[in-house]
Motif scaffolding. Structure first.
Motif, PDB file in Angstrom:
ATOM      1  N   PRO A 131       0.787  -1.146  -0.049  1.00  0.00           N
ATOM      2  CA  PRO A 131      -0.085  -0.052  -0.052  1.00  0.00           C
ATOM      3  C   PRO A 131       0.792   1.222  -0.040  1.00  0.00           C
ATOM      4  O   PRO A 131       1.663   1.380   0.964  1.00  0.00           O
ATOM      5  CB  PRO A 131      -0.847  -0.261   1.361  1.00  0.00           C
ATOM      6  N   GLY A 132       0.604   1.883  -1.032  1.00  0.00           N
ATOM      7  CA  GLY A 132       1.233   3.256  -1.097  1.00  0.00           C
ATOM      8  C   GLY A 132       2.628   3.347  -1.762  1.00  0.00           C
ATOM      9  O   GLY A 132       3.144   4.416  -2.094  1.00  0.00           O
ATOM     10  N   THR A 133       3.245   2.268  -2.189  1.00  0.00           N
ATOM     11  CA  THR A 133       4.465   2.092  -3.133  1.00  0.00           C
ATOM     12  C   THR A 133       4.235   0.942  -3.948  1.00  0.00           C
ATOM     13  O   THR A 133       3.879  -0.146  -3.676  1.00  0.00           O
ATOM     14  CB  THR A 133       5.682   1.944  -2.030  1.00  0.00           C
ATOM     15  N   VAL A 148       3.115   7.947  -3.781  1.00  0.00           N
ATOM     16  CA  VAL A 148       2.381   9.148  -4.118  1.00  0.00           C
ATOM     17  C   VAL A 148       2.013   9.942  -2.664  1.00  0.00           C
ATOM     18  O   VAL A 148       2.026   9.381  -1.812  1.00  0.00           O
ATOM     19  CB  VAL A 148       1.171   8.723  -4.761  1.00  0.00           C
ATOM     20  N   THR A 149       1.417  11.156  -3.109  1.00  0.00           N
ATOM     21  CA  THR A 149       0.773  11.931  -2.181  1.00  0.00           C
ATOM     22  C   THR A 149      -0.655  11.995  -3.036  1.00  0.00           C
ATOM     23  O   THR A 149      -1.084  11.169  -3.802  1.00  0.00           O
ATOM     24  CB  THR A 149       1.302  13.468  -2.126  1.00  0.00           C
ATOM     25  N   GLN A 150      -1.616  13.084  -2.496  1.00  0.00           N
ATOM     26  CA  GLN A 150      -3.056  13.121  -2.951  1.00  0.00           C
ATOM     27  C   GLN A 150      -3.006  13.382  -4.326  1.00  0.00           C
ATOM     28  O   GLN A 150      -3.703  12.905  -5.032  1.00  0.00           O
ATOM     29  CB  GLN A 150      -3.741  14.085  -2.081  1.00  0.00           C
ATOM     30  N   HIS A 151      -2.247  14.274  -4.962  1.00  0.00           N
ATOM     31  CA  HIS A 151      -2.317  14.585  -6.315  1.00  0.00           C
ATOM     32  C   HIS A 151      -0.905  14.454  -6.957  1.00  0.00           C
ATOM     33  O   HIS A 151      -0.919  14.775  -8.256  1.00  0.00           O
ATOM     34  CB  HIS A 151      -2.516  16.134  -6.439  1.00  0.00           C
ATOM     35  N   VAL A 152       0.092  14.012  -6.621  1.00  0.00           N
ATOM     36  CA  VAL A 152       1.500  13.841  -7.022  1.00  0.00           C
ATOM     37  C   VAL A 152       1.993  12.556  -6.896  1.00  0.00           C
ATOM     38  O   VAL A 152       1.762  11.684  -5.983  1.00  0.00           O
ATOM     39  CB  VAL A 152       2.358  14.905  -6.339  1.00  0.00           C
ATOM     40  N   ALA A 153       2.780  12.107  -8.017  1.00  0.00           N
ATOM     41  CA  ALA A 153       3.446  10.787  -7.936  1.00  0.00           C
ATOM     42  C   ALA A 153       4.955  11.324  -8.055  1.00  0.00           C
ATOM     43  O   ALA A 153       5.682  12.281  -8.499  1.00  0.00           O
ATOM     44  CB  ALA A 153       3.084   9.899  -9.339  1.00  0.00           C
ATOM     45  N   LEU A 154       5.599  10.462  -7.266  1.00  0.00           N
ATOM     46  CA  LEU A 154       7.079  10.345  -7.348  1.00  0.00           C
ATOM     47  C   LEU A 154       7.527   9.183  -7.817  1.00  0.00           C
ATOM     48  O   LEU A 154       7.438   8.152  -6.977  1.00  0.00           O
ATOM     49  CB  LEU A 154       7.833  10.720  -5.966  1.00  0.00           C
ATOM     50  N   PHE A 155       8.515   9.149  -8.945  1.00  0.00           N
ATOM     51  CA  PHE A 155       8.983   7.938  -9.672  1.00  0.00           C
ATOM     52  C   PHE A 155      10.450   8.171  -9.274  1.00  0.00           C
ATOM     53  O   PHE A 155      11.191   9.144  -9.511  1.00  0.00           O
ATOM     54  CB  PHE A 155       8.736   8.028 -11.087  1.00  0.00           C
ATOM     55  N   ARG A 156      11.163   6.963  -8.777  1.00  0.00           N
ATOM     56  CA  ARG A 156      12.536   7.000  -8.860  1.00  0.00           C
ATOM     57  C   ARG A 156      13.135   5.765  -9.609  1.00  0.00           C
ATOM     58  O   ARG A 156      12.743   4.676  -9.386  1.00  0.00           O
ATOM     59  CB  ARG A 156      12.902   6.449  -7.293  1.00  0.00           C
ATOM     60  N   PHE A 157      14.051   6.246 -10.808  1.00  0.00           N
ATOM     61  CA  PHE A 157      14.434   5.419 -11.523  1.00  0.00           C
ATOM     62  C   PHE A 157      15.900   5.166 -11.330  1.00  0.00           C
ATOM     63  O   PHE A 157      16.799   6.188 -10.961  1.00  0.00           O
ATOM     64  CB  PHE A 157      14.516   6.176 -13.267  1.00  0.00           C
ATOM     65  N   THR A 158      16.380   4.018 -11.345  1.00  0.00           N
ATOM     66  CA  THR A 158      17.635   3.518 -10.792  1.00  0.00           C
ATOM     67  C   THR A 158      18.310   2.880 -11.981  1.00  0.00           C
ATOM     68  O   THR A 158      17.676   1.867 -12.688  1.00  0.00           O
ATOM     69  CB  THR A 158      17.765   2.526  -9.586  1.00  0.00           C
ATOM     70  N   ARG A 300      10.647   9.593   2.509  1.00  0.00           N
ATOM     71  CA  ARG A 300       9.749  10.160   3.553  1.00  0.00           C
ATOM     72  C   ARG A 300       8.126  10.243   2.983  1.00  0.00           C
ATOM     73  O   ARG A 300       7.389   9.814   3.592  1.00  0.00           O
ATOM     74  CB  ARG A 300      10.029  11.824   3.688  1.00  0.00           C
ATOM     75  N   ILE A 301       8.036  10.103   1.541  1.00  0.00           N
ATOM     76  CA  ILE A 301       6.724  10.325   1.007  1.00  0.00           C
ATOM     77  C   ILE A 301       6.213   8.850   1.134  1.00  0.00           C
ATOM     78  O   ILE A 301       4.869   8.591   1.399  1.00  0.00           O
ATOM     79  CB  ILE A 301       6.783  10.656  -0.572  1.00  0.00           C
ATOM     80  N   ALA A 305       2.588   7.546   3.316  1.00  0.00           N
ATOM     81  CA  ALA A 305       1.849   6.854   2.569  1.00  0.00           C
ATOM     82  C   ALA A 305       1.431   5.551   3.380  1.00  0.00           C
ATOM     83  O   ALA A 305       0.080   5.050   3.809  1.00  0.00           O
ATOM     84  CB  ALA A 305       1.905   6.399   1.113  1.00  0.00           C
ATOM     85  N   THR A 306       2.446   4.834   3.880  1.00  0.00           N
ATOM     86  CA  THR A 306       2.260   3.602   4.732  1.00  0.00           C
ATOM     87  C   THR A 306       1.447   3.924   5.692  1.00  0.00           C
ATOM     88  O   THR A 306       0.524   3.363   6.297  1.00  0.00           O
ATOM     89  CB  THR A 306       3.683   3.290   5.136  1.00  0.00           C
ATOM     90  N   GLU A 307       1.550   5.024   6.589  1.00  0.00           N
ATOM     91  CA  GLU A 307       1.166   5.469   7.688  1.00  0.00           C
ATOM     92  C   GLU A 307      -0.572   6.028   7.401  1.00  0.00           C
ATOM     93  O   GLU A 307      -1.198   5.540   8.227  1.00  0.00           O
ATOM     94  CB  GLU A 307       2.008   6.969   8.272  1.00  0.00           C
ATOM     95  N   GLN A 308      -0.625   6.549   6.413  1.00  0.00           N
ATOM     96  CA  GLN A 308      -1.960   6.698   5.946  1.00  0.00           C
ATOM     97  C   GLN A 308      -3.076   5.336   5.804  1.00  0.00           C
ATOM     98  O   GLN A 308      -4.008   5.178   6.098  1.00  0.00           O
ATOM     99  CB  GLN A 308      -2.134   7.949   4.711  1.00  0.00           C
ATOM    100  N   TRP A 309      -2.235   4.300   5.145  1.00  0.00           N
ATOM    101  CA  TRP A 309      -3.097   3.173   5.031  1.00  0.00           C
ATOM    102  C   TRP A 309      -3.095   2.468   6.402  1.00  0.00           C
ATOM    103  O   TRP A 309      -4.278   1.791   6.675  1.00  0.00           O
ATOM    104  CB  TRP A 309      -2.237   2.479   4.142  1.00  0.00           C
TER     105      TRP A 309
END
Length: 821
Positions: A131-133, A148-158, A300-301, A305-309
């Motif tokens: 959940p959240g990731t 994610v947050t409510q309106h924003v996605a954060l992608f991490r490409f390695t 952090r994000i 998200a985990t904490e919200q779930w």
């Protein structure tokens, strides 16, 4: 089975089976239903979040974006629905990464979706979801993680040190102007800032299962590496010298590929892409991005998200003692899926401005009213209150309550005006929280009385015939409004129940005349009952049952539809919204023959009494006429309660779960339908199943020794616990029960069980008992129970007096709590 190479240990991130764990999320598997037509969204989301980030594949079953059926990834996008049928929904403005372009030539990178799919292969064992990731590793060696947050996605490409051709990494990340359905219309725009690499743009798209179109805007920023160059691409060619573009759809029916790219000098460290969308403007999308994720801190994000779930799902605790781990996963994963849709688009509605919340992605209420929204009424009444206020606000500005709504557009109505059921369910269960129930009542009455021009997509059609004939005729003459002139049987049955729900609201609010009026019209279902109608299989074998609903014409004469058409065995009929569709929607006359939720007593009498009713219900299930992968089947699992045989409901529940609901990617029997399947699993395993629109929960033994449900408004805990619990499930029959220490014989309870924090203790055995079998133990019904060999019942009237006053007390009691929040 799809995805056989999938690594469950990776997928479920280290579950530990303990009796009382604080970490419920270890039992959540978002990938259940990610193949075999479950169509779930398995990616990163917050509860009801607008941002939903996942890898998109080009599968024929990619309505939720990602699939585990061998199809390659074509991009990573942040707008999705979950579990739907129809065309794939959203999936706008996808990103796609390359470690480098061969020879350093950007035109040797593949830009169009169809060709870059060749670079999107992956191994199922590389996928991780919680959940959240969400994360996945492509065969190219690129790892993509997203949160994610409510309106924003954060992608991490390695990125790997070198590309597959051995070149040093100079990563290129593109963003295109398409969506999952390739529905982009003319004049999409894109710009890239030469210095910062920020990509912005917009495009007009078509909704998945609705009229109209919508415009979506986006804003994407990057962090983690120095920019080498950037530019735009059109079709298969790109240029670093062009920074802005307006692109047409093209003339061949498929949108011309186009978008922007940013290339980086090094891939030695992860590169993060922050992307936000808005239905309002590019500027608002950028504000979302900058305010919600100002620092590109992925960990952090993800943790937030985990904490919200954890907070959202912490209200239901079960004893896991002796229970197979897969059942715990099934239960909590089902609960998780109920929180994905509808989506909170508050502040993102360009159609009107009001002080109310705005929820979207009701896909569709025909699916959601049966179990998903009633489940949220128990676990998240504050959000359901916001949803009700949003539905009523939609009525104020659009004119009618929606039955289906997505991407700001009116979706297609599948049957009745079933938002009426949603409002009635909330009203009689005491939800308030600032809901304007006067407007809510006006909305449901308008559904019943005023036909919209486009009843394809809101309200009801054929109301002149409904009011004069008391049924929806086949081949109706309807000049006031327009929709698909099919489904005359299912619409009649659903309109009748919709009117009953209005009657409930009328009685509880003191509208005596309306109560009598809509109670009368709620009996219109009887006008399509043909008592001498037989039912034969297509090979001529008699089912042995007589008396079925059948279509009727305007002049009152009977039409005919084989009662088995559109059943689970029918692979030749057209059964949806097509113009040549049947008189029942996505279901057979056999199955719709049980859809009289408010008057089971009269239906049982018409079917020959309780024993014959049980025979017919058994035949429906034993002959696989019903299909548990579609929502009309849900209540039929538990309708034995009305015939005084609650033990048979328990037996059916244990047949369908886990037989048809597993914990693998192909574990769902059909589309999850925005959490409808998930909530069916959760309610069934919890041991209380709703008759939606009524203050009734049908009691069966939970699949766990104990279940605790905390009311989030009052903090009170409702408890169900077993005596003689048997995790091998031989003891699945209730022998006796107590409610708060007092002997309790009824086979149903009402919503006060949850709001007042009562305790239900069930003593179990391995044989059917007489618990819950007497007429006075049966759930309420409008008609009189007859033929049970014991005292008769006067039906719904006396119970409804209690229910109405109880609802008023609950609303009065909750109002202060909600308004103080």
């Amino acid at each position: 089975m799809h995805g056989q190479g999938f690594d469950q240990g990776n997928r479920l991130w280290g579950r530990a089976l303990t009796q009382d764990t604080d970490d419920i999320l270890q039992y959540v598997d978002p990938l259940i239903g990610a193949s075999n037509g479950g169509n779930v969204f398995p990616g990163a989301s917050l509860p009801y979040g607008m941002a939903k980030a996942v890898a998109d594949t080009n599968s024929n079953s990619n309505q939720g974006g990602f699939t585990l059926d061998g199809a390659p990834v074509t991009g990573f996008s942040m707008m999705h629905d979950s579990g739907t049928g129809g065309s794939p929904s959203l999936g706008n403005f996808a990103l796609f990464p390359y470690t480098s372009c061969p020879g350093g030539d950007i035109n040797r990178c593949a830009f169009p979706k169809k060709t870059r799919a060749n670079f999107g292969g992956f191994d199922n064992s590389s996928v991780s979801a919680r959940p959240g990731t969400f994360g996945i590793t492509l065969n190219s060696g690129i790892r993509a993680d997203m949160t994610v947050t409510q309106h924003v996605a954060l992608f991490r490409f390695t990125f790997p040190e070198n590309s597959t051709t051995g070149e040093v990494a100079q990563p290129l990340i593109l963003q295109d102007l398409t969506d999952l359905s390739n529905s982009r219309q003319d004049n999409a725009t894109v710009s890239v800032n030469e210095k910062t690499g920020r990509i912005t743009g917009s495009a007009r798209f078509l909704p998945s299962f609705a009229q109209g179109n919508y415009v979506l805007y986006f804003c994407t920023d990057f962090s983690g590496a120095e920019i080498l160059d950037n530019g735009i691409f059109a079709d298969s060619r790109a240029s670093a010298s062009v920074k802005n573009m307006t692109i047409s759809r093209s003339i061949n029916g498929y949108p011309l590929p186009g978008g922007a790219f940013v290339r980086f000098k090094s891939g030695s460290k992860p590169i993060l892409a922050r992307t936000a969308t808005s239905f309002i403007s590019v500027e608002q999308a950028c504000r979302h991005a900058e305010s919600e994720i100002p620092d590109f801190d992925f960990d952090r994000i993800s943790q937030a998200a985990t904490e919200q779930w954890q907070a959202k799902m912490g209200g239901i605790r079960v004893s896991t003692k002796g229970v197979d781990e897969s059942l715990i996963t099934n239960f909590y994963s089902g609960i998780y899926r109920t929180y994905i849709n509808p989506q909170n688009y508050t502040g993102e509605n360009p159609l009107w401005s009001s002080g109310e919340s705005y929820f979207d992605s009701f896909y569709c209420i025909w699916d959601l009213f049966r179990s998903q929204l009633p489940f949220l009424t128990i676990t998240d009444p504050t959000t359901v209150t916001q949803i009700i206020r949003s539905l009523i606000d939609t009525y104020r500005h659009v004119g009618w309550l929606p039955d289906c709504r997505m991407s700001l557009n009116k979706g297609y109505t599948q049957g009745g005006s079933n938002a009426d059921v949603v409002l009635a369910d909330a009203y009689i269960k005491g939800l308030d929280g600032g809901i304007n129930w006067e407007d809510g009542y006006a909305a449901v009455v308008k559904d019943a009385e005023v036909e919209p021009f486009d009843w394809c997509c809101q309200g009801r059609g054929g109301l002149d015939s409904w009011h004069t004939l008391g049924y929806m005729p086949v081949q109706d003459f309807d000049w006031k409004g327009f929709g698909t002139l099919t489904r005359s049987i299912s619409r009649t049955l659903e309109y009748a129940y919709n009117d009953f729900c209005i009657a409930e609201m009328a009685k509880a609010s003191g509208r005596t005349t309306d109560h009598e009026k809509y109670t009368l019209s709620s009996g219109n279902w009887r006008n399509l009952y043909k008592e001498d109608q037989t039912s034969f299989w297509w090979n001529g074998t008699d089912t042995g049952f007589t008396g079925f609903f059948e279509p009727r014409y305007l002049n009152g004469t009977w039409g005919y539809q084989n009662p088995l058409n559109c059943s689970n065995h029918d692979n030749f009929s057209v059964c949806s919204l097509q113009n040549n569709g049947p008189e029942t929607f996505e279901s057979s006359i056999w199955e719709y023959g049980f859809f009289v939720p408010h008057d089971q007593a009269t239906l049982i009498s018409l079917y020959g009494g309780p024993d014959r009713f049980v025979d017919r219900l058994n035949y429906l299930h034993d002959q696989n006429i019903t299909y548990i992968g579609n929502e009309p089947s849900f209540l039929t699992v538990f309708q034995y309660h009305y015939a005084g045989r609650p033990a048979l409901s328990a037996r059916r529940a244990h047949y369908y779960i886990p037989e048809f609901f597993g914990t693998t990617p192909d574990g769902l029997p059909g589309n999850d339908d925005s959490g409808a399947m998930g909530s069916f699993v959760a309610f069934t395993m919890m041991g209380l199943f709703p008759n939606p629109g009524q203050n009734v929960y049908l009691i069966t033994p939970p699949f766990f020794e104990s279940v605790n449900i905390t009311n989030p408004l009052t903090g009170k805990i409702a408890r169900i616990r077993h005596v003689n619990f048997d995790p091998s499930y031989k003891n699945i029959y209730i022998q006796n029960a107590t409610l708060d220490g007092v002997t309790y014989g009824k086979n149903w309870i009402d919503h006060s069980f949850f709001t007042e924090g009562k305790e239900l203790v069930l003593t179990l055995g391995d044989k059917e008992s007489d618990w819950g079998t007497k007429v006075e133990d049966l759930p309420p019904s409008l008609g009189e129970y007859k033929g049970y060999g014991n005292s008769s019942s006067s039906g719904y009237g006396s119970w409804n007096d209690t229910a109405g006053s109880s609802a008023k007390r609950i609303r009065s009691w909750l109002r202060g709590d909600l308004e103080s929040m």
